[in-house]
Design an enzyme around this catalytic site. Structure first.
Site, PDB file in Angstrom:
ATOM      1  N   ARG A 255      32.444  50.886   4.221  1.00  0.00           N
ATOM      2  CA  ARG A 255      31.240  50.059   4.352  1.00  0.00           C
ATOM      3  C   ARG A 255      31.419  48.754   3.622  1.00  0.00           C
ATOM      4  NH1 ARG A 255      26.484  54.685   3.589  1.00  0.00           N
ATOM      5  NH2 ARG A 255      27.356  56.052   5.210  1.00  0.00           N
ATOM      6  N   ARG A 270      29.246  52.720  -5.791  1.00  0.00           N
ATOM      7  CA  ARG A 270      29.018  51.993  -4.538  1.00  0.00           C
ATOM      8  C   ARG A 270      30.336  51.333  -4.158  1.00  0.00           C
ATOM      9  NH1 ARG A 270      24.400  50.456  -2.004  1.00  0.00           N
ATOM     10  NH2 ARG A 270      23.168  51.144  -3.781  1.00  0.00           N
ATOM     11  N   GLU A 342      21.547  58.822  -5.084  1.00  0.00           N
ATOM     12  CA  GLU A 342      21.446  59.355  -3.728  1.00  0.00           C
ATOM     13  C   GLU A 342      22.799  59.965  -3.340  1.00  0.00           C
ATOM     14  OE1 GLU A 342      20.355  56.435  -0.773  1.00  0.00           O
ATOM     15  OE2 GLU A 342      21.266  57.677   0.782  1.00  0.00           O
ATOM     16  N   SER A 345      21.670  62.037   2.634  1.00  0.00           N
ATOM     17  CA  SER A 345      20.641  61.447   3.442  1.00  0.00           C
ATOM     18  C   SER A 345      20.633  62.300   4.704  1.00  0.00           C
ATOM     19  CB  SER A 345      21.085  60.020   3.732  1.00  0.00           C
ATOM     20  OG  SER A 345      20.035  59.296   4.254  1.00  0.00           O
ATOM     21  N   ARG A 384      29.466  60.203  -5.877  1.00  0.00           N
ATOM     22  CA  ARG A 384      28.281  60.354  -6.735  1.00  0.00           C
ATOM     23  C   ARG A 384      28.085  61.795  -7.179  1.00  0.00           C
ATOM     24  NH1 ARG A 384      24.279  56.368  -3.254  1.00  0.00           N
ATOM     25  NH2 ARG A 384      25.474  54.454  -3.634  1.00  0.00           N
TER      26      ARG A 384
END
Length: 418
Positions: A255, A270, A342, A345, A384
């Site tokens: 990403r 991230r 997070e 999802s 994470r």
RNA sequence: GGAGCGAUCGCCUAGUCUGGUCGAGGGCGCCGCACUGGAAAUGCGGUAUACGGGGCAACUCGUAUCGAGGGUUCGAAUCCCUCUCGCUCCGCCA
């Protein structure tokens, strides 16, 4: 993708629902083009019907008059058809920019502050010593090499080493095993480069082009295994008996993190490239909301086995993404950072992706083909999870305990120590 | 990268040389009915999708679709071109 017909018939409610997401859509333009396109279609089809009739009445060699009449009609058809096709193409293109209206059960809200915590699990660590962030612990234990990651690939790329790599590999295998042996998923290993149509199918394109890494040959680096796995059945017709079809894939994810400049630049949080285990389900439309609850439960199981405290949030309308119908996020507590992260999802898309990718099934009773509903959820994002695990199980002496469930995947190790 | 072969309605296949009678035949599968105490076997019938128009609807009319796109022709599954994918062989390569 919203079908044009639904847009024509339920324009107001769709507009209101999209407004809840805080997005807008070119609905006015689509509908006025639609009126024109239908007129053009009627004209073209009329001409073609005449032509077909004339042709089938003709058997021998045509007379010069017939030839002339045919030729002029063909010319007319060609012109009007071109106009019609231009309108259709414009409409199709605009439809790809219309978001999926959120489900009624999605609470209205603007951003992450309006998300609703539906449950929490586990207890936060309460120890008499200061809990340190993972990058401090990891440095001592040689788990990460942030500097060299940046050296070889730039910011937001990290190198794992030693027990850090081992822990990553263990988590992947652990998660895949739970999904395949306990939750009934079939494991797949997808390509990491996909064609443009796949990105359009899941809703990553055309709108979010700037978030994706482009490779040569019009291929894209996958932002998540959701893309190749959901598109596995694109343009296919499934049997109802195959549903629910549950697939799980480990993959690297790529990403650009466009729009996240300066956010989470420290640590293993991230990244441009990270690992994730992703669950994808193709289900009967009647069951999709129940399937979402099931899917969230599957993701929660992983954290429970690892003994990591977490909370489940129902995303408000403003935080429900472009393609999503309804979404839960799972956030794990990272005690060293003192914040929730997070790690999963879980979303249901209704028929939004199935329409884009043309994934249908044949119902048992009626012969009428229907679109499946698709879901996907992280089970889980590896970095994470690794961060939370290291921070949660750190000891005062700087070592990290390995939770029981993970020990078999770590060659029987009970701790990571210097 | 080079050469050859192939892609037809859920699956398998006929049709392509010799263009119209082909939205397309057969088998399998599936659905319905008959037979049966029930089933198997058998028999009969049905069995693509999308879009647009008409009807509350069953339905009906039209258009399109034989991998995709373009061309030739009054007319294309069938002839020509390009592309995609698959298989075989050669080259290169982990």
């Amino acid at each position: 993708m919203i079908p044009l017909q639904r847009l024509r018939e339920n324009r107001e409610s769709i507009e209101q629902a999209i407004a809840r997401k805080g997005e807008d859509a070119p609905i006015d333009e689509i509908l006025s083009l639609d009126v024109e396109a239908r007129k053009a279609r009627a004209a073209v089809e009329q001409l073609k019907a005449e032509h077909n009739q004339a042709t089938s009445a003709m058997h021998g060699v045509p007379s010069p008059e017939d030839r002339a009449a045919m030729a002029s009609r063909k010319q007319k058809i060609k012109e009007q058809e071109a106009a019609m096709e231009a309108l259709d193409a414009k409409i199709q293109d605009l439809l790809l920019y219309v978001p999926n209206p959120p489900h009624e059960s999605v609470p209205t809200g603007k951003d992450e502050n309006d998300n609703v915590t539906v449950r929490t699990w586990g207890t936060l660590p309460n120890v008499p010593y200061a809990l340190r962030p993972h990058y401090d612990i990891g440095e001592q234990l040689g788990l990460f090499d942030f500097e060299r990651g940046a050296k070889i690939s730039g910011s937001r790329f990290t190198v794992l080493r030693g027990m850090g790599s081992r822990l990553e590999r263990a988590l992947i295998a652990f998660m895949l095993d739970i999904a395949t042996t306990e939750h009934g998923y079939e494991e797949v290993s997808p390509p990491y480069l996909v064609r443009r149509e796949c990105m359009v199918g899941t809703g990553n394109l055309p709108k979010f082009d700037e978030d994706a890494f482009h490779a040569d040959n019009d291929l894209f680096l996958i932002p998540t295994a959701e893309v190749p796995v959901t598109n596995l059945y694109r343009e296919e017709v499934l049997q109802e008996a195959q549903l629910p079809l549950a697939l799980v894939a480990y993959s690297a994810c790529f990403r650009k993190e466009a729009g996240a400049a300066g956010k989470d630049t420290k640590g293993f949080l991230r990244l441009h490239q990270f690992d994730k285990v992703e669950m994808v389900r193709f289900v009967h439309p009647d069951t999709s909301l129940d399937e979402l609850e099931l899917l969230v439960g599957h993701a929660e199981t992983v954290l429970q086995r690892l003994g990591l405290p977490y909370r489940v949030l129902l995303m408000c309308s403003g935080d429900t993404g472009f393609a999503q119908w309804k979404k839960y996020d799972i956030e794990v507590w990272a005690p060293g950072l003192g914040r929730w992260l997070e790690v999963s999802s879980c979303s249901v898309f209704g028929d939004f992706q199935a329409r884009r990718a043309n994934i249908r099934f044949r119902p048992k009773d009626s012969g009428k083909l229907q679109y499946v509903h698709t879901l996907n959820g992280s089970g889980l994002a590896i970095p994470r999870t690794l961060v939370a695990l290291v921070e949660h199980y750190q000891r005062e002496d700087g070592s990290v305990a390995i939770p029981d469930a993970l020990q078999p995947y770590m060659g029987g190790r009970t701790e990571i120590a210097r």
